[in-house]
Motif scaffolding. Sequence first.
Motif, PDB file in Angstrom:
ATOM      1  N   ILE A 153     -12.783  32.411  28.548  1.00 53.48           N
ATOM      2  CA  ILE A 153     -13.748  33.425  28.981  1.00 53.48           C
ATOM      3  C   ILE A 153     -13.632  33.709  30.481  1.00 53.48           C
ATOM      4  O   ILE A 153     -14.152  34.731  30.963  1.00 53.48           O
ATOM      5  CB  ILE A 153     -15.188  32.981  28.626  1.00 53.48           C
ATOM      6  CG1 ILE A 153     -16.177  34.146  28.705  1.00 53.48           C
ATOM      7  CG2 ILE A 153     -15.655  31.877  29.550  1.00 53.48           C
ATOM      8  CD1 ILE A 153     -16.066  35.122  27.602  1.00 53.48           C
ATOM      9  N   LEU A 161     -14.260  37.339  32.503  1.00 52.23           N
ATOM     10  CA  LEU A 161     -15.374  37.389  33.456  1.00 52.23           C
ATOM     11  C   LEU A 161     -14.904  37.900  34.813  1.00 52.23           C
ATOM     12  O   LEU A 161     -15.572  38.720  35.453  1.00 52.23           O
ATOM     13  CB  LEU A 161     -16.014  36.017  33.610  1.00 52.23           C
ATOM     14  CG  LEU A 161     -16.985  35.585  32.511  1.00 52.23           C
ATOM     15  CD1 LEU A 161     -17.521  34.187  32.802  1.00 52.23           C
ATOM     16  CD2 LEU A 161     -18.131  36.563  32.366  1.00 52.23           C
ATOM     17  N   LYS A 221     -20.067  43.664  31.585  1.00 53.14           N
ATOM     18  CA  LYS A 221     -20.745  42.404  31.265  1.00 53.14           C
ATOM     19  C   LYS A 221     -21.392  42.464  29.881  1.00 53.14           C
ATOM     20  O   LYS A 221     -21.351  41.486  29.130  1.00 53.14           O
ATOM     21  CB  LYS A 221     -21.814  42.107  32.320  1.00 53.14           C
ATOM     22  CG  LYS A 221     -21.257  41.858  33.712  1.00 53.14           C
ATOM     23  CD  LYS A 221     -20.554  40.518  33.830  1.00 53.14           C
ATOM     24  CE  LYS A 221     -21.495  39.430  34.271  1.00 53.14           C
ATOM     25  NZ  LYS A 221     -20.767  38.155  34.499  1.00 53.14           N
ATOM     26  N   ILE A 271     -18.731  42.040  27.247  1.00 49.49           N
ATOM     27  CA  ILE A 271     -18.345  40.639  27.063  1.00 49.49           C
ATOM     28  C   ILE A 271     -19.355  39.919  26.173  1.00 49.49           C
ATOM     29  O   ILE A 271     -18.977  39.164  25.270  1.00 49.49           O
ATOM     30  CB  ILE A 271     -18.215  39.918  28.434  1.00 49.49           C
ATOM     31  CG1 ILE A 271     -16.973  40.430  29.161  1.00 49.49           C
ATOM     32  CG2 ILE A 271     -18.151  38.413  28.251  1.00 49.49           C
ATOM     33  CD1 ILE A 271     -16.809  39.897  30.571  1.00 49.49           C
ATOM     34  N   SER A 272     -20.629  40.162  26.410  1.00 47.69           N
ATOM     35  CA  SER A 272     -21.662  39.528  25.578  1.00 47.69           C
ATOM     36  C   SER A 272     -21.515  39.919  24.112  1.00 47.69           C
ATOM     37  O   SER A 272     -21.793  39.124  23.220  1.00 47.69           O
ATOM     38  CB  SER A 272     -23.063  39.921  26.057  1.00 47.69           C
ATOM     39  OG  SER A 272     -23.408  39.185  27.203  1.00 47.69           O
ATOM     40  N   ALA A 302     -18.879  36.923  22.218  1.00 48.58           N
ATOM     41  CA  ALA A 302     -20.186  36.271  22.182  1.00 48.58           C
ATOM     42  C   ALA A 302     -20.088  34.746  22.133  1.00 48.58           C
ATOM     43  O   ALA A 302     -20.819  34.053  22.840  1.00 48.58           O
ATOM     44  CB  ALA A 302     -20.994  36.780  20.996  1.00 48.58           C
ATOM     45  N   SER A 314     -18.706  33.253  25.340  1.00 53.15           N
ATOM     46  CA  SER A 314     -19.709  33.552  26.347  1.00 53.15           C
ATOM     47  C   SER A 314     -20.833  32.517  26.319  1.00 53.15           C
ATOM     48  O   SER A 314     -21.291  32.038  27.354  1.00 53.15           O
ATOM     49  CB  SER A 314     -20.284  34.936  26.041  1.00 53.15           C
ATOM     50  OG  SER A 314     -20.640  35.605  27.201  1.00 53.15           O
ATOM     51  N   LYS A 315     -21.219  32.178  25.112  1.00 48.64           N
ATOM     52  CA  LYS A 315     -22.294  31.208  24.928  1.00 48.64           C
ATOM     53  C   LYS A 315     -21.829  29.813  25.331  1.00 48.64           C
ATOM     54  O   LYS A 315     -22.599  29.041  25.915  1.00 48.64           O
ATOM     55  CB  LYS A 315     -22.671  31.221  23.435  1.00 48.64           C
ATOM     56  CG  LYS A 315     -24.116  31.000  23.164  1.00 48.64           C
ATOM     57  CD  LYS A 315     -24.434  31.458  21.747  1.00 48.64           C
ATOM     58  CE  LYS A 315     -25.652  30.794  21.194  1.00 48.64           C
ATOM     59  NZ  LYS A 315     -26.016  31.360  19.881  1.00 48.64           N
ATOM     60  N   TRP A 328     -26.521  39.323  36.030  1.00 50.54           N
ATOM     61  CA  TRP A 328     -25.884  38.304  35.182  1.00 50.54           C
ATOM     62  C   TRP A 328     -26.792  37.916  34.032  1.00 50.54           C
ATOM     63  O   TRP A 328     -26.383  37.885  32.873  1.00 50.54           O
ATOM     64  CB  TRP A 328     -25.577  37.036  35.992  1.00 50.54           C
ATOM     65  CG  TRP A 328     -24.463  37.172  36.971  1.00 50.54           C
ATOM     66  CD1 TRP A 328     -23.556  38.176  37.053  1.00 50.54           C
ATOM     67  CD2 TRP A 328     -24.138  36.256  38.030  1.00 50.54           C
ATOM     68  NE1 TRP A 328     -22.690  37.943  38.092  1.00 50.54           N
ATOM     69  CE2 TRP A 328     -23.015  36.773  38.704  1.00 50.54           C
ATOM     70  CE3 TRP A 328     -24.680  35.051  38.477  1.00 50.54           C
ATOM     71  CZ2 TRP A 328     -22.430  36.134  39.791  1.00 50.54           C
ATOM     72  CZ3 TRP A 328     -24.094  34.407  39.563  1.00 50.54           C
ATOM     73  CH2 TRP A 328     -22.982  34.943  40.205  1.00 50.54           C
ATOM     74  N   GLN A 340     -26.030  38.686  30.135  1.00 52.42           N
ATOM     75  CA  GLN A 340     -25.612  37.526  29.341  1.00 52.42           C
ATOM     76  C   GLN A 340     -26.602  37.155  28.264  1.00 52.42           C
ATOM     77  O   GLN A 340     -26.238  36.518  27.271  1.00 52.42           O
ATOM     78  CB  GLN A 340     -25.403  36.313  30.258  1.00 52.42           C
ATOM     79  CG  GLN A 340     -24.101  36.349  30.975  1.00 52.42           C
ATOM     80  CD  GLN A 340     -23.541  34.967  31.246  1.00 52.42           C
ATOM     81  OE1 GLN A 340     -22.566  34.840  31.962  1.00 52.42           O
ATOM     82  NE2 GLN A 340     -24.131  33.918  30.681  1.00 52.42           N
ATOM     83  N   ALA A 347     -25.747  37.499  24.589  1.00 53.43           N
ATOM     84  CA  ALA A 347     -24.914  36.495  23.914  1.00 53.43           C
ATOM     85  C   ALA A 347     -25.684  35.175  23.809  1.00 53.43           C
ATOM     86  O   ALA A 347     -25.811  34.604  22.723  1.00 53.43           O
ATOM     87  CB  ALA A 347     -23.613  36.280  24.680  1.00 53.43           C
ATOM     88  N   ASP A 348     -26.228  34.736  24.928  1.00 56.94           N
ATOM     89  CA  ASP A 348     -26.818  33.401  24.999  1.00 56.94           C
ATOM     90  C   ASP A 348     -28.022  33.229  24.093  1.00 56.94           C
ATOM     91  O   ASP A 348     -28.176  32.217  23.432  1.00 56.94           O
ATOM     92  CB  ASP A 348     -27.248  33.091  26.436  1.00 56.94           C
ATOM     93  CG  ASP A 348     -26.093  33.192  27.416  1.00 56.94           C
ATOM     94  OD1 ASP A 348     -24.936  33.255  26.970  1.00 56.94           O
ATOM     95  OD2 ASP A 348     -26.360  33.212  28.633  1.00 56.94           O
TER      96      ASP A 348
END
Lengths: 212, 212
Positions: B62, B66, B90, B93-94, B98, B101-102, B156, B160, B163-164
């Motif tokens: 990742i 990033l 960004k 990417i999420s 995913a 990213s997590k 950020w 993010q 994904a998170d």
Amino acid sequence: MTSIRERNKELILRAASEEFADKGFAATKTSDIAAKAGLPKPNVYYYFKSKENLYREVLESIVEPLLAASQPFNQGGQPADVLRAYIRSKIRISRDLAYASKVFASEIMHGAPHLSAEQTAQLNEQAKHNISCIQAWIDQGLMAKVDPHHLLFSIWAATQTYADFDWQISIVTGKAKLDDADYEAAAETIIRMVIGGCEVSEGSVKPVKVVG
Amino acid sequence: MTSIRERNKELILRAASEEFADKGFAATKTSDIAAKAGLPKPNVYYYFKSKENLYREVLESIVEPLLAASQPFNQGGQPADVLRAYIRSKIRISRDLAYASKVFASEIMHGAPHLSAEQTAQLNEQAKHNISCIQAWIDQGLMAKVDPHHLLFSIWAATQTYADFDWQISIVTGKAKLDDADYEAAAETIIRMVIGGCEVSEGSVKPVKVVG
DNA sequence: GTCTATAAGCCGATAGAC
DNA sequence: GTCTATCGGCTTATAGAC
């Protein structure tokens, strides 16, 4: 009266918060918790029965503060005031309850396997309520037409990041620990983006207008 | 040519991403990764030598995306265009990466114990550069005086979070999976808050002014 | 290169002395 | 109530057959 029991439970809970926040549930060893608390390992089991139980106590300690942070939405008031108060409450949680906050975040990241269905439902209900409040403001023309879900997700993320990603924040800012002024600047930045970006009505003054 | 070797490595990497993202490093069993990949467990060790090695490969996959997301800052351009492109990268990417990213988020949360010093430094350098870009825009009067650190942290976090905290987002939105329109709405909400809230210059038109 | 069968060690949990 | 000493299960990792 603070018996030895209460004192020891408190010592263990505090140590557990830090360990679980630093390493996550699975990577945390109960022997490390005991060592950090300055007590023998069986004490941990004597007071909390199991590692999972102890973890749940740490985890659930953050739920009430999180629900309390939504008070501004429940009490009503001018949109800008409500949002400002909410953002400040969330930032305060990240600062004052950093460890439990991080444990909660980690738990949510992994699908909340340890959170009770009841608490999940409570938090979800509160979120739904906050979203419908924001939607009502939009319908009344008190703020710009943004998707309330995404606005809330951004507020959650931007405020929680100070607890969850403290390591990264330390590196980038070059400060081992943020001070009060830093948290104040963080809150103000987020408030500015939310209130300004969504053109939220201040109530007493006329709605802000943007001219090109 | 895609040998059996390459195919198997790919199967394992994909399975590992999902498992590590779902459970975290410590809670993930290599036997589960093998099962999900449809291969016997020793194959995992044959190709990747150790659990930690496999984890590191997922984690480091990742880093390049990033860094690439910050390209708009490196190429220069109008502040609003740069920020818009950055936020969209960004969010992409999420959505598209995913799992990795997590894994990355979880890693950062716990102080990046597995990330190489080199990659940590690279990401930090890029962050510092983005911050000085934003500071330069402020100094040139192209946007409001916000603390660039906090602005970046908010971007950020807000991007993010998709994904998170996908689990939480699913619950609150009531959708098992967000579709393209949802990601578009997310990006637009964040862009609005950043560009509008920080009064970022569009370049071609005159700087935005706010009147009471 | 692939997989069965097993070793080695770690960690949650507890029995039982004090 | 407290703690030492130990068990038992689980998981990483590999030896060795194919």
